[in-house]
Design an enzyme around this catalytic site. Structure first.
Site, mmCIF file in Angstrom:
data_model
loop_
_atom_site.group_PDB
_atom_site.id
_atom_site.type_symbol
_atom_site.label_atom_id
_atom_site.label_comp_id
_atom_site.label_asym_id
_atom_site.label_seq_id
_atom_site.Cartn_x
_atom_site.Cartn_y
_atom_site.Cartn_z
ATOM 1 C CE1 TYR A 168 41.557 34.711 44.123
ATOM 2 C CE2 TYR A 168 42.282 36.917 43.483
ATOM 3 C CZ TYR A 168 41.977 35.991 44.463
ATOM 4 O OH TYR A 168 42.096 36.333 45.787
ATOM 5 C CG ASP A 251 38.885 41.808 38.358
ATOM 6 O OD1 ASP A 251 39.655 42.726 38.678
ATOM 7 O OD2 ASP A 251 38.754 40.771 39.031
ATOM 8 C CE LYS A 278 45.719 42.696 43.797
ATOM 9 N NZ LYS A 278 46.123 41.724 44.828
#
Length: 445
Positions: A168, A251, A278
């Site tokens: 993801y 990532d 984040k």
């Protein structure tokens, strides 16, 4: 009275009955959340605007947070173990971040200009992650991955990208096991390989040859259940991409918290580019992508033909100010290592409890992130869960809410800095109670 007429205890009966009882208890305790959801459904499809926060019968609505605590619309208090899916690293009331944001607001919110803080924050990121010579900011991790892949394609002059099943990389790059092609994904030519299969992935990279612009990988797959990549797997990607000229992109939107220099530093493997997001702006909207200077130069406006990179809020004053404090003053190497160690201890204790109770339940993860799987461990690759496993996961979620523990619907835990050892002990006790009370409906190890 016949034993068949005796009322059943759903905690010690079949799984479907236990889950039905848990849903009823949940609904009865949250009438205000139910009402909020009902009103929202009239004007929003599904009653919400963020898929990960949707679950049935309705999501709990939160109204306030302080430190590591949350309060819902019905006045119930929770220990926040969701941590805003890793973005809430600093908790809900870190005064240094609040002060920085307030000071930035007092000087003007939308200045439509560059500012000193964006250079300061960029220097902090470049100074701690081995792969990052230069960096640019975005509004989210999703955008960071979009721009990193655009940069890789522009730099190499190639078009295809290799991703991994179960991975993801944001709302437009989601690759579920079984059907990795999603209608929401951007139309980039993709190839797929299996996560944690070093030989298969290296073979796919070499077969793609000069068609392949980039390989993008999470050093720990987050959405699929906090499944860490093996060092052997990541090293195989590093070697194969060097051979073929494709760029290797880590990532680290989630995993950068697992050390001062992220998992790349902890594992000693340096990619060509890294994406972030984040927590880095202290809880404000944020994303970033960076890498080798020669790669990032494709975005250098001083060069003719530079690739464009737009975004109204890329350098917004709130995120830039909060980020300088978050990375420059609070989340230093000592804090990162302490958080990592706390998570490692907690996960080990949880797995020991699951084994002691003889249930097929296993927590995977790295450092301060972990997710339960309702099957025996170790879990080293993503998988399509059975109906029963999904039911056990839902039951765990509702039982944790009943115990005052707020975590992701899929069970993921992301510890925040304000979470204490005593808080971890509370969660451990709740999980142990779950294993003991629900053992009759859980799969056995």
């Amino acid at each position: 009275m016949s034993p068949l007429d005796a009322p059943r205890d759903p905690r010690n009966s079949d799984l479907e009955a236990a889950l039905a009882e848990a849903r009823e208890t949940y609904s009865a305790a949250r009438p205000n959340s139910a009402a909020i959801h009902a009103k929202a459904r009239a004007v929003m499809p599904g009653g919400n605007t963020r898929t990960v926060l949707f679950y049935t019968p309705f999501p709990t609505a939160m109204t306030r947070g302080e430190g590591a605590r949350l309060w819902d619309a019905d006045g119930r208090e929770y220990l926040d173990l969701c941590g805003e899916y890793t973005a809430g690293l600093f908790g809900h009331s870190e005064t240094r971040i609040l002060d920085a944001v307030k000071a930035a607001m007092d000087r003007g919110i939308n200045l439509a200009a560059v500012g000193e803080n964006e250079g300061r924050l960029a220097a902090l990121i470049c100074g701690r992650f081995p792969s990052v010579d230069q960096v640019r900011f975005t509004n989210s991790g999703t955008e960071a991955n979009i721009m990193a892949l655009a940069g890789a394609r522009g730099f190499t002059g190639r078009t295809e990208v290799l991703a991994f099943r179960g991975g993801y990389h944001g709302g437009v790059f989601t690759f579920p096991v079984g059907t990795p092609v999603s209608p929401v994904n951007l139309p980039i030519p993709m190839r797929f390989a299996d996560f944690n299969d070093p030989d298969g992935a290296a073979r796919t990279i070499r077969e793609a040859g000069e068609a392949l612009a980039a390989v993008i990988v999470e050093p720990m797959q987050g959405s699929s259940g906090c499944i860490p990549a093996t060092r052997e797997f990541l090293q195989a990607l590093r070697e194969a991409t060097r051979e073929t000229g494709a760029l290797l992109i880590f990532d680290e939107v989630m995993t950068s918290r697992h050390g001062f220099g992220g998992l790349q530093q902890r594992l000693g493997i340096t990619p060509d580019m890294t994406t972030f997001g984040k927590y880095m702006a202290g809880g404000m909207s944020f994303g970033a992508f960076g890498g080798r200077a020669e790669v990032m130069a494709v975005f250098d406006g001083h060069r003719a033909g530079a690739m464009p990179h737009a975004g109204t809020f890329n350098n917004n004053v709130l995120s830039m100010a909060a980020g300088c404090v978050a990375l420059g003053e609070i989340f230093d190497e000592t804090a990162a290592e302490a958080l990592y160690a706390r998570g490692e201890r907690l996960r080990d204790a949880l797995n020991a409890a699951c084994a002691r109770h003889g249930v097929a339940m296993h927590f995977t993860g790295v450092g301060s992130m972990m997710t339960p799987h309702f099957r025996p461990g170790p879990v080293t690759a993503p998988y399509k869960a059975s109906i029963e496993e999904e039911q056990m996961r839902e039951l765990f979620f509702f039982d944790m809410l009943a115990a005052g523990m707020y975590l992701a619907r899929r069970g993921m835990v992301a510890l925040m800095l304000p979470v204490t050892d005593a808080d971890c002990e509370r969660f451990f006790a709740a999980v142990e109670e779950f294993c003991a009370a629900r053992k009759p409906v859980l799969a056995q190890a």
